[in-house]
Design an enzyme around this catalytic site. Structure first.
Site, PDB file in Angstrom:
ATOM      1  N   GLU A  43      39.555  60.091  41.325  1.00 20.46           N
ATOM      2  CA  GLU A  43      39.240  58.669  41.535  1.00 20.46           C
ATOM      3  C   GLU A  43      40.318  57.854  40.830  1.00 20.46           C
ATOM      4  O   GLU A  43      40.576  58.057  39.639  1.00 20.46           O
ATOM      5  CB  GLU A  43      37.858  58.289  40.987  1.00 20.46           C
ATOM      6  CG  GLU A  43      37.505  56.835  41.330  1.00 20.46           C
ATOM      7  CD  GLU A  43      36.215  56.314  40.675  1.00 20.46           C
ATOM      8  OE1 GLU A  43      35.610  57.031  39.862  1.00 20.46           O
ATOM      9  OE2 GLU A  43      35.851  55.155  40.959  1.00 20.46           O
ATOM     10  N   ASP A 117      41.308  46.551  42.853  1.00 20.12           N
ATOM     11  CA  ASP A 117      41.648  45.125  42.697  1.00 20.12           C
ATOM     12  C   ASP A 117      42.179  44.577  44.024  1.00 20.12           C
ATOM     13  O   ASP A 117      43.085  45.171  44.626  1.00 20.12           O
ATOM     14  CB  ASP A 117      42.703  44.960  41.603  1.00 20.12           C
ATOM     15  CG  ASP A 117      42.162  45.397  40.239  1.00 20.12           C
ATOM     16  OD1 ASP A 117      40.964  45.162  39.982  1.00 20.12           O
ATOM     17  OD2 ASP A 117      42.920  45.977  39.448  1.00 20.12           O
ATOM     18  N   THR A 189      29.007  52.371  42.068  1.00 20.40           N
ATOM     19  CA  THR A 189      29.858  52.135  40.898  1.00 20.40           C
ATOM     20  C   THR A 189      29.313  50.893  40.176  1.00 20.40           C
ATOM     21  O   THR A 189      28.450  50.194  40.702  1.00 20.40           O
ATOM     22  CB  THR A 189      31.315  51.869  41.316  1.00 20.40           C
ATOM     23  OG1 THR A 189      31.424  50.522  41.796  1.00 20.40           O
ATOM     24  CG2 THR A 189      31.792  52.822  42.396  1.00 20.40           C
ATOM     25  N   GLU A 190      29.861  50.613  39.006  1.00 18.85           N
ATOM     26  CA  GLU A 190      29.406  49.431  38.257  1.00 18.85           C
ATOM     27  C   GLU A 190      29.696  48.149  39.042  1.00 18.85           C
ATOM     28  O   GLU A 190      28.838  47.273  39.132  1.00 18.85           O
ATOM     29  CB  GLU A 190      30.102  49.349  36.894  1.00 18.85           C
ATOM     30  CG  GLU A 190      29.571  50.313  35.845  1.00 18.85           C
ATOM     31  CD  GLU A 190      30.246  51.676  35.900  1.00 18.85           C
ATOM     32  OE1 GLU A 190      31.071  51.932  36.800  1.00 18.85           O
ATOM     33  OE2 GLU A 190      29.930  52.511  35.011  1.00 18.85           O
ATOM     34  N   GLU A 192      30.096  47.841  42.222  1.00 18.80           N
ATOM     35  CA  GLU A 192      29.258  47.844  43.426  1.00 18.80           C
ATOM     36  C   GLU A 192      27.859  47.307  43.116  1.00 18.80           C
ATOM     37  O   GLU A 192      27.321  46.473  43.860  1.00 18.80           O
ATOM     38  CB  GLU A 192      29.179  49.287  43.929  1.00 18.80           C
ATOM     39  CG  GLU A 192      28.394  49.474  45.194  1.00 18.80           C
ATOM     40  CD  GLU A 192      28.575  50.907  45.728  1.00 18.80           C
ATOM     41  OE1 GLU A 192      29.486  51.629  45.273  1.00 18.80           O
ATOM     42  OE2 GLU A 192      27.798  51.287  46.602  1.00 18.80           O
TER      43      GLU A 192
HETATM   44  C1  LIG Z   1      37.868  46.165  40.055  1.00 10.21           C
HETATM   45  S1  LIG Z   1      37.891  47.512  38.981  1.00 10.21           S
HETATM   46  C2  LIG Z   1      36.748  48.666  39.729  1.00 10.21           C
HETATM   47  C3  LIG Z   1      36.292  49.722  38.764  1.00 10.21           C
HETATM   48  C4  LIG Z   1      35.385  50.817  39.340  1.00 10.21           C
HETATM   49  N1  LIG Z   1      36.082  51.600  40.350  1.00 10.21           N
HETATM   50  C5  LIG Z   1      34.118  50.236  39.917  1.00 10.21           C
HETATM   51  O1  LIG Z   1      33.993  50.206  41.148  1.00 10.21           O
HETATM   52  O2  LIG Z   1      33.258  49.814  39.129  1.00 10.21           O
HETATM   53  C6  LIG Z   1      39.467  48.254  39.335  1.00 10.21           C
HETATM   54  C7  LIG Z   1      39.883  49.270  38.286  1.00 10.21           C
HETATM   55  O3  LIG Z   1      41.054  49.929  38.731  1.00 10.21           O
HETATM   56  C8  LIG Z   1      41.996  49.990  37.682  1.00 10.21           C
HETATM   57  N2  LIG Z   1      43.317  49.981  38.319  1.00 10.21           N
HETATM   58  C9  LIG Z   1      43.838  48.980  39.047  1.00 10.21           C
HETATM   59  N3  LIG Z   1      45.064  49.289  39.493  1.00 10.21           N
HETATM   60  C10 LIG Z   1      45.327  50.533  39.044  1.00 10.21           C
HETATM   61  C11 LIG Z   1      46.444  51.394  39.154  1.00 10.21           C
HETATM   62  N4  LIG Z   1      47.538  51.027  39.825  1.00 10.21           N
HETATM   63  N5  LIG Z   1      46.384  52.610  38.556  1.00 10.21           N
HETATM   64  C12 LIG Z   1      45.287  52.983  37.863  1.00 10.21           C
HETATM   65  N6  LIG Z   1      44.200  52.199  37.707  1.00 10.21           N
HETATM   66  C13 LIG Z   1      44.211  50.992  38.292  1.00 10.21           C
HETATM   67  C14 LIG Z   1      41.726  48.757  36.847  1.00 10.21           C
HETATM   68  O4  LIG Z   1      42.178  48.897  35.517  1.00 10.21           O
HETATM   69  C15 LIG Z   1      40.206  48.651  36.946  1.00 10.21           C
HETATM   70  O5  LIG Z   1      39.557  49.383  35.940  1.00 10.21           O
END
Ligand SMILES: C[S@@+](CC[C@H](N)C(=O)[O-])C[C@H]1O[C@@H](n2cnc3c(N)ncnc32)[C@H](O)[C@@H]1O
Length: 210
Positions: A43, A117, A189-190, A192
């Site tokens: 993931e 993101d 997910t959190e 979600e």
């Molecule tokens: C909007 S959050 C979603 C977190 C989790 N997947 C959820 O659904 O609750 C996006 C996560 O992806 C990580 N992230 C964003 N771009 C990334 C990258 N290029 N490589 C690794 N992690 C990344 C961010 O730090 C963040 O924790």
């Protein structure tokens, strides 16, 4: 996701045996890390980690690698995971941009991208984890028949992502614009949970590397 800086977080992470501090050194050797031949699912962007820890608990015969670019978030997840006796889960910290330096050709069976993101500005679209440039990188590390599972609340990101997919070398296995109507078996997910509480629809695609 904003998280407060934790002084010395790198050192704190090193205390955990399931934290992989040097992921590039395992390229083509991830099955050796787990000491078995089981499939590997990753993931990218685990956030607070509920999704991957739930899957690791449910599926002991699959190896899971949780990747997160924020060390602070990873430390939070590590504290949760500690003492739970997972043999099939490790956590690592790198930016997905370098994913081809961490995983070898056809080393991975499945990639999960959950609520990545959205990077809404056009000038940032290459940062979206579902951009064609990322899809190419995933294509190299996925086994034939391997899958990408992508979920998002953002319709704009979803439609962009579907176009990227159609322009890439994948087969679309399924598309849902309302996951909670279309599926019963879903691990949330959190992010979600937050979006579902707000009444938002969840979009999901599954794509296959032919
Ligand atoms: C909007 S959050 C979603 C977190 C989790 N997947 C959820 O659904 O609750 C996006 C996560 O992806 C990580 N992230 C964003 N771009 C990334 C990258 N290029 N490589 C690794 N992690 C990344 C961010 O730090 C963040 O924790």
């Amino acid at each position: 996701m904003r998280v407060r800086n934790i002084p010395g977080v790198e050192g704190l992470l090193l205390e955990y045996s399931f934290f992989v501090s040097n992921p590039c050194s395992y390229i083509n050797k991830w099955n050796d890390y787990f000491n078995n031949d089981n499939k590997i699912h990753i993931e990218l962007g685990i956030g607070k980690g509920k999704f991957i820890t739930t899957l690791a608990r449910q599926n002991k015969d699959i190896n899971y690698i949780g990747i997160e670019k924020s060390k602070e978030l990873l430390y939070k997840v590590a504290k949760e995971v500690e003492g739970k006796g997972f043999n099939n889960l490790c956590l690592t910290n790198f930016n997905g941009e370098i994913i081809n330096e961490v995983f070898g050709e056809e080393e991975i069976e499945r990639i999960y991208l959950n609520f990545s993101d959205p990077w809404p500005k056009k000038r940032h679209e290459k940062r979206r984890l579902t951009h064609g440039d990322f899809l190419k990188k995933y294509h190299a590390i996925l086994k034939k028949g391997g899958e990408i599972h992508f979920k998002t609340d953002s319709l704009e990101l979803f439609e962009f992502s579907l176009i990227q997919l159609k322009n890439s070398n994948y087969i679309i296995k399924s598309v849902s614009y309302d996951l909670y109507k279309d599926t019963v078996n879903n691990v949330s997910t959190e992010y979600e949970e937050k979006f579902v509480k707000q009444g938002k629809r969840i979009n999901k695609y599954v794509a296959i590397k032919p």
